[in-house]
Design a protein around this motif. Structure first.
Motif, PDB file in Angstrom:
ATOM      1  N   ASP A  87       0.872  -1.177   0.000  1.00 24.16           N
ATOM      2  CA  ASP A  87       0.000   0.000   0.000  1.00 24.16           C
ATOM      3  C   ASP A  87       0.908   1.226   0.000  1.00 24.16           C
ATOM      4  OD1 ASP A  87      -1.706   2.104   0.505  1.00 24.16           O
ATOM      5  OD2 ASP A  87      -2.715   1.153   2.208  1.00 24.16           O
ATOM      6  N   LEU A  88       0.836   2.017  -1.069  1.00 22.13           N
ATOM      7  CA  LEU A  88       1.755   3.159  -1.209  1.00 22.13           C
ATOM      8  C   LEU A  88       1.294   4.392  -0.436  1.00 22.13           C
ATOM      9  CD1 LEU A  88       2.471   2.796  -5.041  1.00 22.13           C
ATOM     10  CD2 LEU A  88       3.936   2.069  -3.142  1.00 22.13           C
ATOM     11  N   GLN A  89       0.074   4.351   0.084  1.00 24.54           N
ATOM     12  CA  GLN A  89      -0.455   5.463   0.893  1.00 24.54           C
ATOM     13  C   GLN A  89      -0.517   6.779   0.114  1.00 24.54           C
ATOM     14  OE1 GLN A  89      -1.770   4.914   3.794  1.00 24.54           O
ATOM     15  NE2 GLN A  89      -0.831   3.007   4.504  1.00 24.54           N
ATOM     16  N   ILE A  90      -0.649   6.695  -1.214  1.00 27.19           N
ATOM     17  CA  ILE A  90      -0.785   7.910  -2.031  1.00 27.19           C
ATOM     18  C   ILE A  90      -2.203   7.954  -2.617  1.00 27.19           C
ATOM     19  CG2 ILE A  90       1.677   8.078  -2.585  1.00 27.19           C
ATOM     20  CD1 ILE A  90       0.967   6.900  -5.377  1.00 27.19           C
ATOM     21  N   ALA A  91      -2.549   9.101  -3.193  1.00 30.87           N
ATOM     22  CA  ALA A  91      -3.891   9.308  -3.780  1.00 30.87           C
ATOM     23  C   ALA A  91      -4.971   8.844  -2.805  1.00 30.87           C
ATOM     24  CB  ALA A  91      -4.009   8.592  -5.132  1.00 30.87           C
ATOM     25  N   ARG A  92      -4.872   9.365  -1.584  1.00 32.80           N
ATOM     26  CA  ARG A  92      -5.789   8.910  -0.538  1.00 32.80           C
ATOM     27  C   ARG A  92      -7.121   9.628  -0.588  1.00 32.80           C
ATOM     28  NH1 ARG A  92      -1.895   8.188   4.678  1.00 32.80           N
ATOM     29  NH2 ARG A  92      -3.836   7.489   5.633  1.00 32.80           N
ATOM     30  N   CYS A  93      -8.171   8.865  -0.397  1.00 32.66           N
ATOM     31  CA  CYS A  93      -9.530   9.393  -0.352  1.00 32.66           C
ATOM     32  C   CYS A  93     -10.387   8.302   0.275  1.00 32.66           C
ATOM     33  CB  CYS A  93     -10.018   9.750  -1.764  1.00 32.66           C
ATOM     34  SG  CYS A  93      -9.831   8.418  -2.974  1.00 32.66           S
ATOM     35  N   HIS A  94     -11.703   8.395   0.208  1.00 31.74           N
ATOM     36  CA  HIS A  94     -12.506   7.283   0.701  1.00 31.74           C
ATOM     37  C   HIS A  94     -13.729   7.055  -0.171  1.00 31.74           C
ATOM     38  CE1 HIS A  94     -14.448  10.685   2.826  1.00 31.74           C
ATOM     39  NE2 HIS A  94     -15.543   9.940   2.851  1.00 31.74           N
ATOM     40  N   MET A  95     -14.264   5.848  -0.080  1.00 31.85           N
ATOM     41  CA  MET A  95     -15.461   5.488  -0.838  1.00 31.85           C
ATOM     42  C   MET A  95     -16.659   5.744   0.082  1.00 31.85           C
ATOM     43  SD  MET A  95     -16.238   4.253  -3.852  1.00 31.85           S
ATOM     44  CE  MET A  95     -14.789   3.420  -4.463  1.00 31.85           C
ATOM     45  N   ALA A  96     -17.683   6.421  -0.466  1.00 29.97           N
ATOM     46  CA  ALA A  96     -18.809   6.807   0.384  1.00 29.97           C
ATOM     47  C   ALA A  96     -20.143   6.611  -0.334  1.00 29.97           C
ATOM     48  CB  ALA A  96     -18.665   8.271   0.791  1.00 29.97           C
ATOM     49  N   VAL A  97     -21.205   6.530   0.473  1.00 32.35           N
ATOM     50  CA  VAL A  97     -22.569   6.617  -0.055  1.00 32.35           C
ATOM     51  C   VAL A  97     -23.030   8.042   0.205  1.00 32.35           C
ATOM     52  CG1 VAL A  97     -24.951   5.762   0.077  1.00 32.35           C
ATOM     53  CG2 VAL A  97     -23.030   4.200   0.559  1.00 32.35           C
ATOM     54  N   ALA A  98     -23.598   8.687  -0.822  1.00 32.28           N
ATOM     55  CA  ALA A  98     -24.133  10.036  -0.642  1.00 32.28           C
ATOM     56  C   ALA A  98     -25.541  10.103  -1.207  1.00 32.28           C
ATOM     57  CB  ALA A  98     -23.231  11.062  -1.318  1.00 32.28           C
ATOM     58  N   VAL A  99     -26.357  10.950  -0.587  1.00 30.89           N
ATOM     59  CA  VAL A  99     -27.759  11.121  -1.014  1.00 30.89           C
ATOM     60  C   VAL A  99     -28.092  12.614  -1.046  1.00 30.89           C
ATOM     61  CG1 VAL A  99     -28.472   8.894  -0.014  1.00 30.89           C
ATOM     62  CG2 VAL A  99     -28.677  10.991   1.350  1.00 30.89           C
ATOM     63  N   PRO A 100     -29.162  12.997  -1.734  1.00 27.85           N
ATOM     64  CA  PRO A 100     -29.597  14.400  -1.699  1.00 27.85           C
ATOM     65  C   PRO A 100     -29.960  14.769  -0.263  1.00 27.85           C
ATOM     66  CG  PRO A 100     -30.755  13.203  -3.430  1.00 27.85           C
ATOM     67  CD  PRO A 100     -30.021  12.184  -2.623  1.00 27.85           C
ATOM     68  N   ALA A 101     -29.713  16.025   0.092  1.00 28.97           N
ATOM     69  CA  ALA A 101     -29.941  16.481   1.473  1.00 28.97           C
ATOM     70  C   ALA A 101     -31.348  16.119   1.974  1.00 28.97           C
ATOM     71  CB  ALA A 101     -29.707  17.987   1.551  1.00 28.97           C
ATOM     72  N   GLY A 102     -32.351  16.066   1.080  1.00 29.77           N
ATOM     73  CA  GLY A 102     -33.721  15.779   1.507  1.00 29.77           C
ATOM     74  C   GLY A 102     -34.075  14.306   1.633  1.00 29.77           C
ATOM     75  N   PHE A 103     -33.205  13.416   1.257  1.00 26.18           N
ATOM     76  CA  PHE A 103     -33.539  11.975   1.254  1.00 26.18           C
ATOM     77  C   PHE A 103     -33.218  11.356   2.609  1.00 26.18           C
ATOM     78  CE2 PHE A 103     -32.451   7.476   0.372  1.00 26.18           C
ATOM     79  CZ  PHE A 103     -33.604   7.063  -0.277  1.00 26.18           C
ATOM     80  N   ASP A 104     -34.234  10.743   3.238  1.00 29.25           N
ATOM     81  CA  ASP A 104     -34.033  10.167   4.571  1.00 29.25           C
ATOM     82  C   ASP A 104     -33.477   8.743   4.441  1.00 29.25           C
ATOM     83  OD1 ASP A 104     -34.035   9.372   7.183  1.00 29.25           O
ATOM     84  OD2 ASP A 104     -36.118   9.950   7.594  1.00 29.25           O
ATOM     85  N   TYR A 105     -32.178   8.660   4.284  1.00 26.77           N
ATOM     86  CA  TYR A 105     -31.504   7.373   4.069  1.00 26.77           C
ATOM     87  C   TYR A 105     -31.680   6.415   5.247  1.00 26.77           C
ATOM     88  CZ  TYR A 105     -27.555   4.131   3.458  1.00 26.77           C
ATOM     89  OH  TYR A 105     -26.768   3.022   3.361  1.00 26.77           O
ATOM     90  N   PRO A 106     -31.479   6.879   6.496  1.00 27.21           N
ATOM     91  CA  PRO A 106     -31.616   5.928   7.609  1.00 27.21           C
ATOM     92  C   PRO A 106     -32.998   5.281   7.660  1.00 27.21           C
ATOM     93  CG  PRO A 106     -30.579   7.947   8.370  1.00 27.21           C
ATOM     94  CD  PRO A 106     -31.032   8.200   6.966  1.00 27.21           C
ATOM     95  N   SER A 107     -34.058   6.058   7.363  1.00 29.64           N
ATOM     96  CA  SER A 107     -35.375   5.432   7.469  1.00 29.64           C
ATOM     97  C   SER A 107     -35.642   4.531   6.265  1.00 29.64           C
ATOM     98  CB  SER A 107     -36.475   6.468   7.717  1.00 29.64           C
ATOM     99  OG  SER A 107     -36.866   7.054   6.519  1.00 29.64           O
ATOM    100  N   ALA A 108     -35.093   4.867   5.101  1.00 28.96           N
ATOM    101  CA  ALA A 108     -35.211   3.963   3.945  1.00 28.96           C
ATOM    102  C   ALA A 108     -34.567   2.615   4.274  1.00 28.96           C
ATOM    103  CB  ALA A 108     -34.564   4.591   2.710  1.00 28.96           C
ATOM    104  N   VAL A 109     -33.407   2.659   4.933  1.00 34.59           N
ATOM    105  CA  VAL A 109     -32.700   1.433   5.315  1.00 34.59           C
ATOM    106  C   VAL A 109     -33.512   0.672   6.372  1.00 34.59           C
ATOM    107  CG1 VAL A 109     -30.654   0.537   6.520  1.00 34.59           C
ATOM    108  CG2 VAL A 109     -30.388   2.270   4.725  1.00 34.59           C
ATOM    109  N   ARG A 110     -33.998   1.400   7.368  1.00 37.50           N
ATOM    110  CA  ARG A 110     -34.774   0.793   8.467  1.00 37.50           C
ATOM    111  C   ARG A 110     -36.028   0.091   7.940  1.00 37.50           C
ATOM    112  NH1 ARG A 110     -36.574   5.002  11.134  1.00 37.50           N
ATOM    113  NH2 ARG A 110     -34.571   6.086  11.189  1.00 37.50           N
ATOM    114  N   GLN A 111     -36.682   0.754   6.978  1.00 37.11           N
ATOM    115  CA  GLN A 111     -37.939   0.198   6.445  1.00 37.11           C
ATOM    116  C   GLN A 111     -37.708  -0.904   5.409  1.00 37.11           C
ATOM    117  OE1 GLN A 111     -39.942   3.689   5.010  1.00 37.11           O
ATOM    118  NE2 GLN A 111     -40.036   4.596   7.050  1.00 37.11           N
TER     119      GLN A 111
END
Ligand code: ATP
Ligand code: MG
Length: 216
Positions: A87-111
């Motif tokens: 692992d060269l530890q370069i070009a560092r970033c992370h992989m993420a899930v993103a949603v529009p500010a209005g989308f209730d992701y936790p409740s979509a997952v819960r339901q």
């Protein structure tokens, strides 16, 4: 001859100091030259410029002996036939899930709702949501993932994030940190057997330079 596959941009730029530590200097600037094969100060080492997503393929099939590639690209490729020593530890970033500010992701997952997810990283996204037990419909895209939720194409995206500025500019919020990402050295397994000494030297000097960078 040792052939090293790199992609233009941040991976090329951030690999240069590691090459320098190994006494290798690339003799041409890829941003100025149209050449795809760049000579170095070492007559038996050359750099080939390929698309970021093509680096594992070049190394797997021996078009290059070694390469530098993002963990994201490596996971999507599957890594078969590749030795991944470092692992060269370069070009560092992370992989993420993103949603529009209005989308209730936790409740979509819960339901247990089905979520439509647009991404270039379908293998990573499939594994992540399967592990979480979330039902997803994946839509494969090749770029500008941020646009998908804004146009109604998808509820969410899976993408790389570094500063978060692009998400913010498109009114998206990060709701899951999937994994940290950095670039790795990959080696063709046959080349490692046939050209052990020069490849070992690259692995060892890169490893020393990486641990040096970690201590400063
Ligand atoms: P192409 O330009 O060929 O379509 P790409 O856009 O995926 O490919 P880059 O954006 O140069 O290529 O990214 C190359 C690698 O750099 C990625 O695979 C990832 O590992 C890493 N990377 C991507 N975005 C970032 C970022 N914002 N910060 C740090 N590293 C990143
Ligand atoms: Mg790019």
């Amino acid at each position: 001859m040792i052939t090293l596959a790199l992609s233009k941009g941040r991976i090329f730029d951030e690999t240069l100091p590691l090459l320098k530590a190994a006494g290798i200097e690339v003799l041409e600037d890829p941003e100025k030259s149209r050449k795809l094969i760049l000579p170095t100060n070492q007559p038996d080492v050359r750099v080939v410029l390929v698309r970021a997503t093509d680096v594992p393929t070049y190394v797997e099939y021996g078009g290059a002996d070694v390469g530098v590639t993002g963990k994201d690209v490596l996971l999507e490729h599957g890594g078969s036939g590749l030795y991944q020593p470092l692992d060269l530890q370069i070009a560092r970033c992370h992989m993420a899930v993103a949603v529009p500010a209005g989308f209730d992701y936790p409740s979509a997952v819960r339901q247990g709702a089905r979520i439509t997810v647009a991404t270039k990283y379908t293998a990573i996204a499939r594994d992540f949501f399967a592990e979480k037990g979330v039902h997803v419909d994946l839509i494969k895209l090749y770029g500008s993932m941020e646009l998908a939720p804004l146009t109604g194409l998808a509820d969410a995206i899976v993408d790389l994030v570094s500063t978060g500025k692009t998400l913010k500019a498109n009114q998206l919020v990060e709701v899951e940190h999937i994994m940290d990402i950095s670039s790795h050295l990959v080696v063709n397994q046959a080349a490692l057997k046939l050209k052990t000494a020069p490849i070992r030297r690259i692995i060892d000097t890169f490893a020393a330079a990486v641990s040096q960078a970690e201590t400063v």
